[in-house]
Design an enzyme around this catalytic site. Structure first.
Site, PDB file in Angstrom:
ATOM      1  CG  ASN A   1      55.380  87.942  27.956  1.00 45.91           C
ATOM      2  OD1 ASN A   1      54.843  87.705  29.028  1.00 45.91           O
ATOM      3  ND2 ASN A   1      54.818  87.670  26.800  1.00 45.91           N
TER       4      ASN A   1
ATOM      5  NE  ARG B   1      51.116  89.607  27.772  1.00 50.45           N
ATOM      6  CZ  ARG B   1      50.748  88.382  28.144  1.00 50.45           C
ATOM      7  NH1 ARG B   1      51.647  87.516  28.547  1.00 50.45           N
ATOM      8  NH2 ARG B   1      49.483  88.023  28.103  1.00 50.45           N
TER       9      ARG B   1
ATOM     10  CG  HIS C   1      44.922  87.761  23.677  1.00 45.47           C
ATOM     11  ND1 HIS C   1      44.075  86.800  23.196  1.00 45.47           N
ATOM     12  CD2 HIS C   1      45.975  87.120  24.216  1.00 45.47           C
ATOM     13  CE1 HIS C   1      44.591  85.602  23.439  1.00 45.47           C
ATOM     14  NE2 HIS C   1      45.744  85.769  24.068  1.00 45.47           N
TER      15      HIS C   1
ATOM     16  NE  ARG D   1      43.017  80.218  29.437  1.00 49.01           N
ATOM     17  CZ  ARG D   1      43.821  81.114  28.868  1.00 49.01           C
ATOM     18  NH1 ARG D   1      43.453  81.747  27.769  1.00 49.01           N
ATOM     19  NH2 ARG D   1      44.992  81.386  29.411  1.00 49.01           N
TER      20      ARG D   1
ATOM     21  CD  GLU E   1      50.946  89.821  22.446  1.00 50.10           C
ATOM     22  OE1 GLU E   1      50.513  90.052  23.576  1.00 50.10           O
ATOM     23  OE2 GLU E   1      51.063  88.679  21.983  1.00 50.10           O
TER      24      GLU E   1
END
Ligand code: AMP
Length: 413
Positions: free
Chosen positions: A7, A98, A188, A249, A395
């Site tokens: 990743n 990923r 996601h 964010r 993940e």
């Protein structure tokens, strides 16, 4: 099959080596030989990892770029020093990556060949901050392990490609979608898919029988409405900026604010966008930190007003999205929490669920308090008609399993 999962971020490389195959998947007995990360690539990099022997390892190495980092990593995980038990590069059988953006082209995980590489390049415009790193990761793995090593791309957007048109289109002139692919993609996806899969395993349901709202609450946050095992709506949009309040964010805002803030603050539009991505959310409201743990401590110990406000706005927005997705789904069986905040903060879970009694959700306080540090389970009362669960996301495991499935020719969903 021993699978190296990568990743790749801008200056960080997260990695795992997972052992999986059809038998292990069926028995839920995939093994993890090592997990860790390399930070500060470009200088004296810091490597932290933990292998199956449970011993945490930390060291540094001069790694000038990603290629050097992957080369070093491959040497390290196949050395005695790493504790993986692997002794040669040929014991790494495949690499799973990923990849953040797959555009509309990639609806599931794929084996990487030159046409896939071009497809990922084509989506750079949509994810200029992420996809170039992912591509460099693929090239670096090929350089370290040879062109013969099978590599698989697992896209963050792929799970949301099942969104219906009415959920993915913005109400702006339609030609903008046709000309520039302006639409909601969602992110996601690997996490929401992993949570939904684990939840149905725990509850013994068929995939088609899954009707839940998943909340991935970490530094980035998103909600997903899942019906029949498929994503039908999600809160992130064209970029990961839309939707829930996150660490730095803003999540949803009025688009007209971009121009207004630019004019008032003397900023360019890219600077305003950076402000919404990097200086907003929990950090922006509190003026203190993007870390929920620290915010909870500030709110509790010092009664800091803006820390409290940041937490309140965070929970309120999450609850609003749950309400919206219950409407989108026509009711659901469960809300499932994951991510650093969702998996560890019973306080935040309680606050989000508190306003959902009308939907039949009642929190069992003791069960809620017990679900921390990677524990999974239900924390709603037995008589709740809407259940609440914690299911840690994984993940990397999903990326490893998809890598095996793609190589073995088994369908990934
Ligand atoms: P992630 O991006 O999934 O690693 O999640 C990071 C976020 O989880 C940060 O805001 C952390 O403060 C938060 N987090 C981790 N542990 C806890 C905890 N025990 N209580 C509240 N927030 C936590």
């Amino acid at each position: 099959m021993n699978i190296l999962v990568l990743n790749v971020g801008s200056a960080t490389l997260k990695f795992q080596v997972v052992v999986t195959d059809a038998e292990r998947m069926a028995a839920h007995r995939d093994d993890r030989l090592i997990r860790g990360q390399i930070e500060r690539i470009g200088g004296e990099a810091i490597i932290t990892c933990r292998s199956a022997d449970g011993v945490p390892r930390k060291r540094t190495a001069p790694l000038r770029d990603l290629r050097a980092a992957v080369e070093w990593l491959v040497g390290f995980v196949t050395s005695v020093e790493s504790g993986t038990g692997l002794t040669s590069r040929s014991e790494l059988h495949a690499v799973g990556h990923r990849v953040v953006h797959g555009g509309e082209r990639f609806q599931r995980s794929v084996a990487i060949d030159s046409s896939v590489l071009h497809g990922i390049e084509d989506t750079i415009e949509l994810a200029p901050l992420h996809n170039p790193h992912n591509l460099r990761g693929i090239e670096a793995a090929r350089a370290a392990l040879g062109a013969g090593i099978p590599q698989v791309a697992v896209f963050d957007t792929a799970f949301h490609q099942t969104l219906p048109e009415h959920a993915y289109l913005y109400a702006i002139p339609y030609p903008l979608y046709r000309r520039h692919k302006v639409r909601r993609y969602g992110f996601h996806g690997t996490s929401h898919r992993s949570i939904a899969y684990r939840w149905r395993t725990l509850t013994g349901r068929e995939r088609t029988d899954v009707r839940i709202v998943t909340l991935h609450l970490g530094n980035g946050c998103s909600a997903c409405a899942i019906r029949g095992g498929e994503s039908i709506d999600t809160s992130m949009g064209f970029t990961p900026l839309e939707g829930l309040v996150m660490g730095t964010r803003s999540g949803d805002i009025d688009a007209a604010l971009l121009d207004y803030i630019a004019a008032k603050e003397g900023l360019t539009l890219p600077q305003v966008e950076a402000l919404l991505n990097n200086q907003s959310g929990l950090l922006g409201i509190s003026g203190l930190t993007n870390d929920m743990r620290d915010l909870l401590a500030e709110a509790d110990e010092h009664q800091d007003r803006r820390a409290r406000l940041a937490i309140e706005i965070f929970c309120y927005r999450a609850r609003k999205y749950v309400g919206a997705y219950l409407a989108a789904l026509g009711g659901a069986d469960a809300i499932v929490f994951a991510g650093g905040i969702g998996e560890n903060s019973s306080e935040i879970r309680r606050r989000i669920c508190e306003g959902l009694q009308w939907a039949g959700l009642h929190v069992d306080a003791a069960a809620n308090a017990s679900l921390i540090d990677g524990r999974e389970g239900r924390f709603s009362t037995d008589d709740s008609s809407l259940a609440a669960w914690v299911v840690p996301t994984d993940e990397e495991l999903l990326i490893a399993r998809d890598t095996f499935r793609v190589i073995a020719g088994i369908e990934t969903t």
